[in-house]
Scaffold this active site. Structure first.
Site, PDB file in Angstrom:
ATOM      1  N   GLY A 151       0.696  -1.289   0.043  1.00 22.55           N
ATOM      2  CA  GLY A 151      -0.043  -0.028  -0.060  1.00 22.55           C
ATOM      3  C   GLY A 151       0.817   1.230   0.020  1.00 22.55           C
ATOM      4  O   GLY A 151       2.077   1.293  -0.242  1.00 22.55           O
ATOM      5  N   ASN A 152       0.431   2.506   0.071  1.00 22.94           N
ATOM      6  CA  ASN A 152       1.071   3.509   0.357  1.00 22.94           C
ATOM      7  C   ASN A 152       0.208   4.638   1.366  1.00 22.94           C
ATOM      8  O   ASN A 152      -0.707   4.327   2.040  1.00 22.94           O
ATOM      9  CB  ASN A 152       1.065   4.347  -1.165  1.00 22.94           C
ATOM     10  CG  ASN A 152      -0.237   4.706  -1.814  1.00 22.94           C
ATOM     11  OD1 ASN A 152      -0.999   5.580  -1.022  1.00 22.94           O
ATOM     12  ND2 ASN A 152      -0.922   3.793  -2.627  1.00 22.94           N
ATOM     13  N   ARG A 153       1.050   5.675   1.379  1.00 23.48           N
ATOM     14  CA  ARG A 153       0.500   6.741   2.443  1.00 23.48           C
ATOM     15  C   ARG A 153      -0.530   7.567   2.305  1.00 23.48           C
ATOM     16  O   ARG A 153      -0.961   8.562   3.063  1.00 23.48           O
ATOM     17  CB  ARG A 153       1.751   7.511   3.190  1.00 23.48           C
ATOM     18  CG  ARG A 153       2.775   6.447   3.841  1.00 23.48           C
ATOM     19  CD  ARG A 153       4.010   7.344   4.041  1.00 23.48           C
ATOM     20  NE  ARG A 153       5.016   6.681   5.007  1.00 23.48           N
ATOM     21  CZ  ARG A 153       4.993   6.215   6.124  1.00 23.48           C
ATOM     22  NH1 ARG A 153       3.849   6.606   6.784  1.00 23.48           N
ATOM     23  NH2 ARG A 153       6.239   5.654   6.722  1.00 23.48           N
TER      24      ARG A 153
END
Ligand code: C5P
Length: 235
Positions: free
Chosen positions: A29-31
């Protein structure tokens, strides 16, 4: 109240960040928090647009009057955006899309070995995800609707400063407006304030907004889009 300069317009906004599953319990995932994309959707609705928000894993309440379509992966986001873009006046790709996904999805949880001496760790093979924004531009063909807006998070590096990197990305993606975020030194992820540069292929100078609230950034984006909707296409 807000100007009703998007009354009767149909707009589609993506927000959040995709998750690419490895197994039933793990993902890459990412932020991205989704805050900027949600602000874009909220401001469009307040200015009279009919808004569809395609939301990738954002933990935020649905903005008033906005229809939310939840998605998880880049491929789900692509399908939802492609369907919603047909017949829309404006598409805004604010979501952070994973460039890669695991090549295989393990349908049972990946386990570590407990054999003595089995210290080996698995290697995860990745494959490219489609560039959704570039695909939406391609699908539009020679027409001028929907107006297509992209985002870019740029840090500036050895190959160029934020503005020249963003200018090159605008040309590469082929969209009508690029909102370039300055990130890196101060992370924009999860923050309420943002500094952006608004770039258009038909205008030499970028317009800089901020540091400002994400609502202010969203309002500046829609000012540009209202202008683009009123501008006849160049022959
Ligand atoms: O190339 P880069 O990821 O910096 O481009 C960012 C823009 O492209 C954003 O608008 C993002 O939503 C979109 N994008 C996309 N599909 C991808 C990667 C990025 O639509 N696979």
């Amino acid at each position: 109240g807000a100007p009703q300069d998007l009354a009767g317009r149909s707009v589609v906004v993506s927000a959040g960040g995709t998750r690419e599953p490895l197994d039933p319990v793990r993902f890459l995932g990412n932020r991205s928090s989704g805050k900027q994309g949600y602000a874009v959707a909220r401001v469009a609705a307040a200015r009279g647009a009919v808004v569809r928000l395609v939301s990738a894993n954002a933990d935020l309440p649905a903005p008033d009057g906005v229809q939310v379509t939840p998605v998880e992966t880049a491929l789900e986001l692509q399908q939802a955006m492609t369907e919603a873009a047909a017949g829309a006046d404006v598409v805004v790709m604010a979501a952070a899309v994973a460039d890669f996904r695991p090549a295989v999805y393990q349908d049972a949880k990946i386990k570590k070995s407990h054999e003595p001496g089995a210290e080996q760790a698995p290697v995860v093979e990745l494959v490219r995800n489609p560039d959704i924004l570039a695909g939406l531009v391609r699908d539009r063909g020679e027409g001028d609707r929907p107006v297509i807006v992209g985002f870019a998070a740029e840090t500036g590096d050895a190959t160029g400063d934020v503005l020249s990197l963003a200018r090159a990305k605008l040309a590469r993606k082929g969209c009508d407006l690029l909102v370039a975020n300055e990130v890196g030194r101060s992370l924009a992820f999860g923050q309420d304030e943002n500094t952006v540069h608004l770039l258009r292929p038909d205008r030499e100078e970028a317009r800089t907004v901020g540091p400002a609230d994400k609502e202010v950034v969203a309002a500046a984006l829609w000012d540009e889009v209202v202008n683009l909707l009123a501008t006849p296409p160049t022959p």
